[in-house]
Design an enzyme around this catalytic site. Sequence first.
Site, PDB file in Angstrom:
ATOM      1  N   ARG A 135     -12.409  -3.097  -8.362  1.00  0.00           N
ATOM      2  CA  ARG A 135     -12.318  -3.762  -7.068  1.00  0.00           C
ATOM      3  C   ARG A 135     -13.669  -3.703  -6.347  1.00  0.00           C
ATOM      4  NH1 ARG A 135      -8.555  -1.550  -2.220  1.00  0.00           N
ATOM      5  NH2 ARG A 135     -10.160   0.034  -2.375  1.00  0.00           N
TER       6      ARG A 135
ATOM      7  N   TYR B  84     -11.555   2.671   9.545  1.00  0.00           N
ATOM      8  CA  TYR B  84     -12.685   3.140   8.715  1.00  0.00           C
ATOM      9  C   TYR B  84     -13.064   2.222   7.569  1.00  0.00           C
ATOM     10  CZ  TYR B  84      -8.713   5.104   6.075  1.00  0.00           C
ATOM     11  OH  TYR B  84      -7.532   5.274   5.416  1.00  0.00           O
ATOM     12  N   LYS B  85     -12.373   1.073   7.466  1.00  0.00           N
ATOM     13  CA  LYS B  85     -12.702   0.121   6.389  1.00  0.00           C
ATOM     14  C   LYS B  85     -13.692  -0.898   6.941  1.00  0.00           C
ATOM     15  CE  LYS B  85      -8.496   1.251   3.987  1.00  0.00           C
ATOM     16  NZ  LYS B  85      -7.045   1.094   3.993  1.00  0.00           N
TER      17      LYS B  85
ATOM     18  N   ASP C  18       0.472  -5.008   8.539  1.00  0.00           N
ATOM     19  CA  ASP C  18      -0.582  -4.015   8.316  1.00  0.00           C
ATOM     20  C   ASP C  18      -1.882  -4.783   8.086  1.00  0.00           C
ATOM     21  OD1 ASP C  18      -2.365  -2.089   7.408  1.00  0.00           O
ATOM     22  OD2 ASP C  18      -0.766  -0.867   6.530  1.00  0.00           O
TER      23      ASP C  18
ATOM     24  N   PHE D 184       0.841  -1.202   0.000  1.00  0.00           N
ATOM     25  CA  PHE D 184       0.000   0.000   0.000  1.00  0.00           C
ATOM     26  C   PHE D 184       0.884   1.263   0.000  1.00  0.00           C
ATOM     27  CE2 PHE D 184      -2.932   3.104   1.833  1.00  0.00           C
ATOM     28  CZ  PHE D 184      -4.094   2.815   1.141  1.00  0.00           C
TER      29      PHE D 184
HETATM   30  C1  LIG Z   1      -6.314   2.038   4.161  1.00  0.00           C
HETATM   31  C2  LIG Z   1      -4.917   1.653   4.459  1.00  0.00           C
HETATM   32  C3  LIG Z   1      -4.095   2.524   5.153  1.00  0.00           C
HETATM   33  C4  LIG Z   1      -4.647   3.849   5.588  1.00  0.00           C
HETATM   34  O1  LIG Z   1      -3.771   4.701   6.186  1.00  0.00           O
HETATM   35  P1  LIG Z   1      -4.332   6.104   6.739  1.00  0.00           P
HETATM   36  O2  LIG Z   1      -3.237   6.619   7.532  1.00  0.00           O
HETATM   37  O3  LIG Z   1      -5.593   5.817   7.488  1.00  0.00           O
HETATM   38  O4  LIG Z   1      -4.651   6.944   5.559  1.00  0.00           O
HETATM   39  C5  LIG Z   1      -2.799   2.110   5.441  1.00  0.00           C
HETATM   40  N1  LIG Z   1      -2.335   0.909   5.011  1.00  0.00           N
HETATM   41  C6  LIG Z   1      -3.122   0.047   4.316  1.00  0.00           C
HETATM   42  C7  LIG Z   1      -2.595  -1.276   3.886  1.00  0.00           C
HETATM   43  C8  LIG Z   1      -4.436   0.401   4.005  1.00  0.00           C
HETATM   44  O5  LIG Z   1      -5.223  -0.423   3.334  1.00  0.00           O
END
Ligand SMILES: *Cc1c(COP(=O)(O)O)cnc(C)c1O
Length: 377
Positions: free
Chosen positions: A370, A221-222, A196, A126
């Site tokens: 997706r 938030y996911k 992560d 990511f």
């Molecule tokens: C959504 C996501 C993030 C989000 O990071 P934020 O700091 O909340 O913007 C980080 N790593 C992964 C793998 C994600 O899917």
Amino acid sequence: MGPTLDEARALDAADPLASFRDRFSLPKGVIYLDGNSLGPPPTKTRERIGKVISGEWGEGLIGSWEKAGWIAAPARIGAKIAPLVGASAHEVIVGDSTSVNLFKLMAATLAAQPERRTVLIEADDFPTDLYLARGVAGFAPDARLKIAPPGGLCEFLGPDIAIAVLSHVHYKTAERRDMAAISRAARDCGAFMLWDLSHSVGAVRIDLHGAGADLAVGCGYKHLNGGPGAPAFLFVAERHQARLENPLSGWMGHADPFAFAPEYRPAKGIARFLVGTPPILGLSALEAGVEIVSEAGAAAIEAKAARLFEFLAACAASRLACFDLTIIGPSEAERRGGHVCLRHPDAGRLIALLAERGVIGDFRPPDLARFGLSPLF
Ligand SMILES: *Cc1c(COP(=O)(O)O)cnc(C)c1O
């Protein structure tokens, strides 16, 4: 011909999680397949936030830091997330964004191991993880960044690796990595392993203890439905807590924040990874989102996501075969997360046309469509 609408209805009728859909606010006529980017609001979140604003904040005012449990919220909600990730209550705490938590843990491991100077990550992980790995490597004294090709992290583990970072479920391919095997490989070479969990928490079962995991971060938030920009969480295995120090040594991570001492003295346990004052409105929404996921349970969610995937794959195989459209990532349930990604040269237009018909997925340029198969709604 493949699966039929009647079969889909029969599956719905027999679905033990079917009633959860009514507990989310979703626009009528919309099929929301993007809960892996932003979970929709649980209906109880509005009521919860209303109470916090009018009762706890409006009536209780500053006394609510103690009386309404505000000051305890990061640890309390961390303890509610812990069973979803296979951790103990005192190993998880909520606060800051996933990005900030990545920074804290990467920098802490570099500071704790002066003889190891390399941060290791895979090239297609990511973006924020990659950016932060680069940022931390540029910031910590003598540190370096090593970028392994996709899937190749373990081959790059060696005596100079301070920390290796990897998504448990890949945000595009939905591939779920073998947490136990990769954690073991990192441990065998003496490196910290940072998972992560952003795309896996609330989507699949996670067993940090079973895998012997060191460190993890995850998004609120996911699949946890905590609301836009919800606070994230981090996990530090108990055996590492005394040794790792938070580089963002803010007062909420102090052993006694309200002593207002001029010297920083880190809190004993996981609380040392807090930084500043916890965002109570955001935490309240996150708590409501986490409670719904906990009630359903990660095992039931994972099982239904696997069946949704099978159904979708069968539909794709029977109806879309003529369209040059392929499902990317592994097909075995235990190697997948809770979303699915299709490759098509015109994926952007596909997503736009589906949105006109009330089906919301997302487009990952150049050619990926997706869809989150979020079992709760
Ligand atoms: C959504 C996501 C993030 C989000 O990071 P934020 O700091 O909340 O913007 C980080 N790593 C992964 C793998 C994600 O899917």
